[in-house]
Write an enzyme that holds these catalytic residues in place. Sequence first.
Site, PDB file in Angstrom:
ATOM      1  N   GLU A  80     -50.795   1.946 -72.867  1.00  7.16           N
ATOM      2  CA  GLU A  80     -49.536   2.682 -73.043  1.00  7.16           C
ATOM      3  C   GLU A  80     -49.251   2.884 -74.533  1.00  7.16           C
ATOM      4  O   GLU A  80     -49.455   1.968 -75.333  1.00  7.16           O
ATOM      5  CB  GLU A  80     -48.393   1.887 -72.401  1.00  7.16           C
ATOM      6  CG  GLU A  80     -47.089   2.661 -72.317  1.00  7.16           C
ATOM      7  CD  GLU A  80     -46.021   1.921 -71.512  1.00  7.16           C
ATOM      8  OE1 GLU A  80     -45.956   0.676 -71.608  1.00  7.16           O
ATOM      9  OE2 GLU A  80     -45.248   2.595 -70.804  1.00  7.16           O
TER      10      GLU A  80
ATOM     11  N   LYS B 209     -54.511  14.593 -61.335  1.00  4.39           N
ATOM     12  CA  LYS B 209     -53.292  14.902 -60.562  1.00  4.39           C
ATOM     13  C   LYS B 209     -53.580  15.803 -59.368  1.00  4.39           C
ATOM     14  O   LYS B 209     -52.771  15.882 -58.434  1.00  4.39           O
ATOM     15  CB  LYS B 209     -52.238  15.523 -61.475  1.00  4.39           C
ATOM     16  CG  LYS B 209     -51.829  14.538 -62.574  1.00  4.39           C
ATOM     17  CD  LYS B 209     -50.402  14.688 -63.042  1.00  4.39           C
ATOM     18  CE  LYS B 209     -50.091  13.603 -64.063  1.00  4.39           C
ATOM     19  NZ  LYS B 209     -48.756  13.047 -63.930  1.00  4.39           N
TER      20      LYS B 209
ATOM     21  N   LYS C  44     -69.213  13.818 -75.952  1.00  8.20           N
ATOM     22  CA  LYS C  44     -69.287  15.292 -75.985  1.00  8.20           C
ATOM     23  C   LYS C  44     -68.431  15.913 -74.882  1.00  8.20           C
ATOM     24  O   LYS C  44     -68.827  16.898 -74.259  1.00  8.20           O
ATOM     25  CB  LYS C  44     -70.738  15.797 -75.843  1.00  8.20           C
ATOM     26  CG  LYS C  44     -71.724  15.166 -76.770  1.00  8.20           C
ATOM     27  CD  LYS C  44     -71.455  15.499 -78.207  1.00  8.20           C
ATOM     28  CE  LYS C  44     -72.509  14.883 -79.114  1.00  8.20           C
ATOM     29  NZ  LYS C  44     -72.104  14.917 -80.524  1.00  8.20           N
TER      30      LYS C  44
ATOM     31  N   TYR D 227     -52.996  29.750 -61.303  1.00  9.08           N
ATOM     32  CA  TYR D 227     -53.185  29.109 -60.004  1.00  9.08           C
ATOM     33  C   TYR D 227     -52.165  29.587 -58.962  1.00  9.08           C
ATOM     34  O   TYR D 227     -52.105  29.058 -57.857  1.00  9.08           O
ATOM     35  CB  TYR D 227     -53.101  27.576 -60.138  1.00  9.08           C
ATOM     36  CG  TYR D 227     -54.220  26.969 -60.956  1.00  9.08           C
ATOM     37  CD1 TYR D 227     -55.538  27.374 -60.768  1.00  9.08           C
ATOM     38  CD2 TYR D 227     -53.967  25.994 -61.908  1.00  9.08           C
ATOM     39  CE1 TYR D 227     -56.571  26.816 -61.512  1.00  9.08           C
ATOM     40  CE2 TYR D 227     -54.997  25.433 -62.659  1.00  9.08           C
ATOM     41  CZ  TYR D 227     -56.286  25.846 -62.463  1.00  9.08           C
ATOM     42  OH  TYR D 227     -57.308  25.293 -63.196  1.00  9.08           O
TER      43      TYR D 227
ATOM     44  N   ASN E 189     -56.967  18.770 -70.298  1.00 11.06           N
ATOM     45  CA  ASN E 189     -56.241  19.997 -70.639  1.00 11.06           C
ATOM     46  C   ASN E 189     -55.526  19.847 -71.976  1.00 11.06           C
ATOM     47  O   ASN E 189     -54.444  19.281 -72.058  1.00 11.06           O
ATOM     48  CB  ASN E 189     -55.237  20.340 -69.527  1.00 11.06           C
ATOM     49  CG  ASN E 189     -55.940  20.723 -68.238  1.00 11.06           C
ATOM     50  OD1 ASN E 189     -57.071  21.218 -68.272  1.00 11.06           O
ATOM     51  ND2 ASN E 189     -55.297  20.490 -67.112  1.00 11.06           N
TER      52      ASN E 189
ATOM     53  N   GLY F 217     -46.502   6.256 -64.059  1.00 12.49           N
ATOM     54  CA  GLY F 217     -46.927   5.098 -63.276  1.00 12.49           C
ATOM     55  C   GLY F 217     -47.747   5.437 -62.036  1.00 12.49           C
ATOM     56  O   GLY F 217     -48.253   4.537 -61.366  1.00 12.49           O
TER      57      GLY F 217
ATOM     58  N   GLY G 185     -47.938   6.409 -67.685  1.00 14.38           N
ATOM     59  CA  GLY G 185     -46.794   7.220 -68.104  1.00 14.38           C
ATOM     60  C   GLY G 185     -45.734   7.088 -67.020  1.00 14.38           C
ATOM     61  O   GLY G 185     -44.937   6.154 -67.020  1.00 14.38           O
TER      62      GLY G 185
ATOM     63  N   SER H 261     -44.167  18.488 -67.015  1.00 13.76           N
ATOM     64  CA  SER H 261     -44.441  18.994 -68.351  1.00 13.76           C
ATOM     65  C   SER H 261     -45.850  19.546 -68.451  1.00 13.76           C
ATOM     66  O   SER H 261     -46.270  19.979 -69.505  1.00 13.76           O
ATOM     67  CB  SER H 261     -44.253  17.874 -69.373  1.00 13.76           C
ATOM     68  OG  SER H 261     -45.131  16.811 -69.049  1.00 13.76           O
TER      69      SER H 261
END
Lengths: 312, 312
Positions: free
Chosen positions: A201, A50, A269, A112, A303, A178, A176, A75
């Site tokens: 999905e 993102k 890993k 951040y 994350n 898109g 999700g 979210s």
Amino acid sequence: MYKQTLLETRQRISSFVHNTPVLTSHLLDDKSGAKLFFKCENFQKMGAFKMRGATNAIIQLSKEQQERGVVTHSSGNFAQALSLAAKNLGVNAYIVMPDNAPKVKEDAVLGYGGNITKCESNIQAREEAATQIVSEKGATFIHPSNDLNVILGNATAGMELLEAHPDLNCVLTPVGGGGLLAGTALAAHYFGTQCKAIGGEPMLVDDAFRSLQSGKIETNTTGNTIADGLRTHLGDINFPILQQYVDHIIRVEEDEIIKAMRLLWERLKIVVEPSSAVAFAAILKNKAYFKGKKVGVILSGGNVDLDTLRFS
Amino acid sequence: MYKQTLLETRQRISSFVHNTPVLTSHLLDDKSGAKLFFKCENFQKMGAFKMRGATNAIIQLSKEQQERGVVTHSSGNFAQALSLAAKNLGVNAYIVMPDNAPKVKEDAVLGYGGNITKCESNIQAREEAATQIVSEKGATFIHPSNDLNVILGNATAGMELLEAHPDLNCVLTPVGGGGLLAGTALAAHYFGTQCKAIGGEPMLVDDAFRSLQSGKIETNTTGNTIADGLRTHLGDINFPILQQYVDHIIRVEEDEIIKAMRLLWERLKIVVEPSSAVAFAAILKNKAYFKGKKVGVILSGGNVDLDTLRFS
């Protein structure tokens, strides 16, 4: 029509994002029957693809818009991405987060430099809070997935993957909101060689699968999948791109997602989010289709909240 | 005296091992105050540095010895390493494992073609079982850490790290049986520029720390550390090397190991074993010493049992 725009986008954001590594594994090739190329966006700045779309969207604003800041509701990962991208560009970021968002993601936004506004965990509350910030601060709203500049930025992950491996038969991403699948589908169309874009999905939130079947944007009644980044639905900007450029979407069950994620952790890993494992799960579920093919997989992010994650 | 031998060792095993990547992180640099270079042996074949020493030890055997096979006793990674190295070289591997070894490690040994003999979880039972295989099969016993060819093979991780970053002020490894720290200390001495070798050791099994203090090989009365790869003690071959070439050993508590491991997972997005985190924990515990220095850290491996691992 997008080829030149995509090349310019990649150039525009290149100094703000990593060209992430592509991992391979003989063992996972053996398990799947395909030759797999994992594009590791978990190693991207702030830990997810993102960062690419957020950076592109902010750079494309006018100076005046940048001075008034940007706002989004997210979210998780897009909240971090917009915060860090804004910080890198000297812009204020206002983040509307649901009050049940994982603490690790909230801390990251604060780290951040993002400014958080909490709201109830439903889409109406989020949109109202964002609208209020737009009117109060004059900030520009940037949608996490239904924004052309975000989509074009996201496309650069697939472009890098196809630059390194131009002969992929197909490339998979989770779907999700898109935004990643739309961008990747554009990358596959303009920079691949008959390279198909395929979505993975969760069955529990299979709105994108149903949307491509019905021809209109469908929503979900429940959202209780472990792949928490994929609970949103498509938008009017990315949906036509998916209709035109995506080959098909494969749905997977929750236990298939967890099993796929575990394989990625144990064998590559690397730490990847449940959402990232959805595309790999789709391959394991459809071995006959992918057999012998060269398959790119965009691992969308890494994350995770280690306090709550359990494999058993 | 070892410089040429080390160069030959690296050449000898190069086609059987990965030159693993070196990762960096601005955030972990900020947290530690040092400039950190993480040598990712979790990405090594079979998931740990032990592949290096095992491969070198088997190649150095005569053809006749290779035909009769190799045997070792190991609680985990060396068992996998010897199995895979032997398979790659067309040699039989006999592995004595304690009956409480993690299932994930047992499965891996079988997957790599090793032949397992179970025994009780104490050093006497292991040695008896290994001795029996030596006399029955004529196999050569290869110790996981107290073997010069194993130590020389292990040294190649540090050699690669110093080739990529020749100006490191120091390089850290975890210390258990002593084979990795001994090899790394040789690498630092012959290929670094005044590069110090430093060990990280769990306080609960601080035999190496005490051995360097007393001048003789000390043992542990308990071994209940989360860093399960570090429960063993030094041997007569690696101890003199540690005495001559290691600067000092830093001891860390269990909660410091878990905190360090969590940071590596969350920030580097990689899966590392608790043992791997011990060296990083030593840096976080001694920030004043490492402040402003260029510090190499050998992350020893990434084979964890996700069923049992908990961060909270």
